[in-house]
Design an enzyme around this catalytic site. Structure first.
Site, short mmCIF file in Angstrom:
data_model
loop_
_atom_site.label_atom_id
_atom_site.label_comp_id
_atom_site.label_asym_id
_atom_site.label_seq_id
_atom_site.Cartn_x
_atom_site.Cartn_y
_atom_site.Cartn_z
N LYS A 51 0.80 -1.23 0.00
CA LYS A 51 0.00 0.00 0.00
C LYS A 51 0.83 1.28 0.00
O LYS A 51 0.37 2.32 -0.46
CB LYS A 51 -0.93 0.00 1.21
CG LYS A 51 -2.10 -0.97 1.12
CD LYS A 51 -3.21 -0.44 0.24
CE LYS A 51 -4.47 -1.27 0.36
NZ LYS A 51 -5.58 -0.71 -0.43
N SER A 300 0.37 -9.80 -0.99
CA SER A 300 0.15 -8.36 -0.85
C SER A 300 0.55 -7.77 0.49
O SER A 300 0.81 -6.57 0.59
CB SER A 300 -1.31 -8.02 -1.14
OG SER A 300 -2.17 -8.78 -0.30
#
Length: 404
Positions: A51, A300
């Site tokens: 992110k 992720s």
């Protein structure tokens, strides 16, 4: 629009705040699938997730005036830390709204990056609404976690790194929550090599992108219920949806139980801690025929609290029959417990816990209950242990296993 020029710009910029997450070849997963499986370990990234890429690039595109007003974001974890970390690099004040149920470790990490944290609401959607309200009332610049093309561009820098390292990649698997990651990854992949297949993966109980594609536009799910909390999004982004529709070749769904097995696989075979949302891609590999292909699975993130981790490990071992419990009834006389333990030992079973209940029957001479939790090598070994107990005259009944 998403353009190659912006992806190239973002790829250079994010190097200021990211670690090189070199591809990791997985011999274990390659043997399982017949493909060459590579892992893109964004769980090892600064802030523990990808992110920070989108957050940093987004903030870089803001004007000085927009930054001076202060930033506001909503997140249950990874986006919060990414925005806080990136904002600190730019010297921006940032407020992050997090649901009241957010684990304390994620709250503290976000604060440690310099953000002011406000706990509001029970869900991400509640927190997001409040963050947008703050943006309107106080003039803050709102940084959306996924429905923003600059955010998607920053996330897409992952693809640039994958192709530079593995130019002949055939498939890229990416998790889907709101859609920002898959949008950037897919768009850049198709620009650089249209032959690369992009596969999105989402939790079966939070399949908001699948619902959007079936409907032709984003729709809000009535509820989401999954251990993959980072991808538990009721409605995907309107802005990014057309790009997903155009560039993503397939979308798969994964059940929570499959994520538990994937966690155990990566811990044991790669010594990696990957959060449930990051495991979606690994769990989905078995759903496709990938034999002979070169596949990259994006991990992720790795932000999982220790309590959740211990629970996942326990459930994973139970799921694979490596830990199980049985109840046996035996006469209450000396030597019976030793006989049971010896029978288990002779089959190489390892006793973890014993519970001896003398009050299961009013006639203790007829029967007392012994509950045994033990460790095995897997399903076949478990059955060997059960068969050995039966041959000795016991009638083992499987019961729910609990380590604590």
């Amino acid at each position: 629009m998403l353009t190659l020029e912006k992806f190239e710009e973002a790829s250079e910029l994010v190097k200021k705040v990211t670690k090189p997450t070199k591809l990791v070849y997985s011999e274990y997963l390659s043997e399982q699938t017949g493909a060459k499986i590579y892992l893109k370990p964004e769980n090892m990234q600064n802030t523990g997730a990808y992110k920070v890429r989108g957050a940093y690039y987004k903030i870089s595109t803001l004007t000085d005036e927009e930054r001076k007003r202060g930033l506001v974001a909503a997140s249950a974890g990874n986006h919060a830390q990414g925005v806080a970390y990136a904002a600190k690099k730019f010297g921006c004040k940032v407020t992050v709204v997090m649901p009241t149920v957010t684990p304390l470790i994620k709250v503290n990490r976000t604060k440690n990056y310099g953000a002011e944290v406000i706990l509001h609401g029970d869900t991400y959607d509640d927190a997001c609404s409040f963050a947008q309200q703050l943006a309107e009332e106080k003039g803050y610049t709102f940084v959306h976690p996924f429905d923003d093309l600059d955010i998607a561009t920053g996330q897409g820098t992952i693809t640039m790194e994958i192709i530079q390292e593995l130019p002949t990649v055939d498939y890229i698997f990416a998790p889907i929550g709101g859609g920002g990651l898959i949008t950037g990854v897919a768009a850049l992949a198709k620009m650089l090599n249209p032959k690369i297949k992009i596969v999105g993966v989402e939790p079966a109980q939070a399949a908001s992108m699948t619902a959007a594609l079936e409907n032709g536009a984003p729709v809000e799910l009535p509820s989401v219920d999954t251990i993959a909390d980072g991808t538990a999004v009721k409605r995907v982004g309107d802005t990014i949806f057309p790009y997903v529709k155009e560039n993503v070749d397939d979308i798969l769904m994964v059940e929570d139980d499959e994520l538990i097995g994937a966690f155990v696989d990566l811990v044991e075979n790669h010594k990696m801690i990957v959060e449930n949302s990051g495991l979606l891609t690994v769990a989905a590999l078995k759903q496709m025929d990938l034999r002979g292909k070169k596949v990259v699975a994006i991990l992720s993130g790795g932000n999982m609290d220790v309590i959740t981790m211990s629970s996942i490990v326990q459930h994973g071992l139970i799921q694979r029959d490596r830990i199980f419990s049985v109840s046996v009834l035996l006469p209450d006389k000396p030597g019976e417990l030793v006989h049971v333990a010896s029978t288990i030992a002779e089959t190489q079973g390892n006793v973890i816990k014993l519970e001896h209940n003398q009050f299961v029957s009013t006639n203790r001479n007829a029967a007392v209950e012994l509950r045994i939790t033990m460790e095995a090598f897997g399903t076949e070994h478990k059955h060997q242990i059960l068969n050995a107990l039966e041959k000795e005259g016991y009638k083992p009944q499987e019961v729910s296993a609990k380590l604590y």
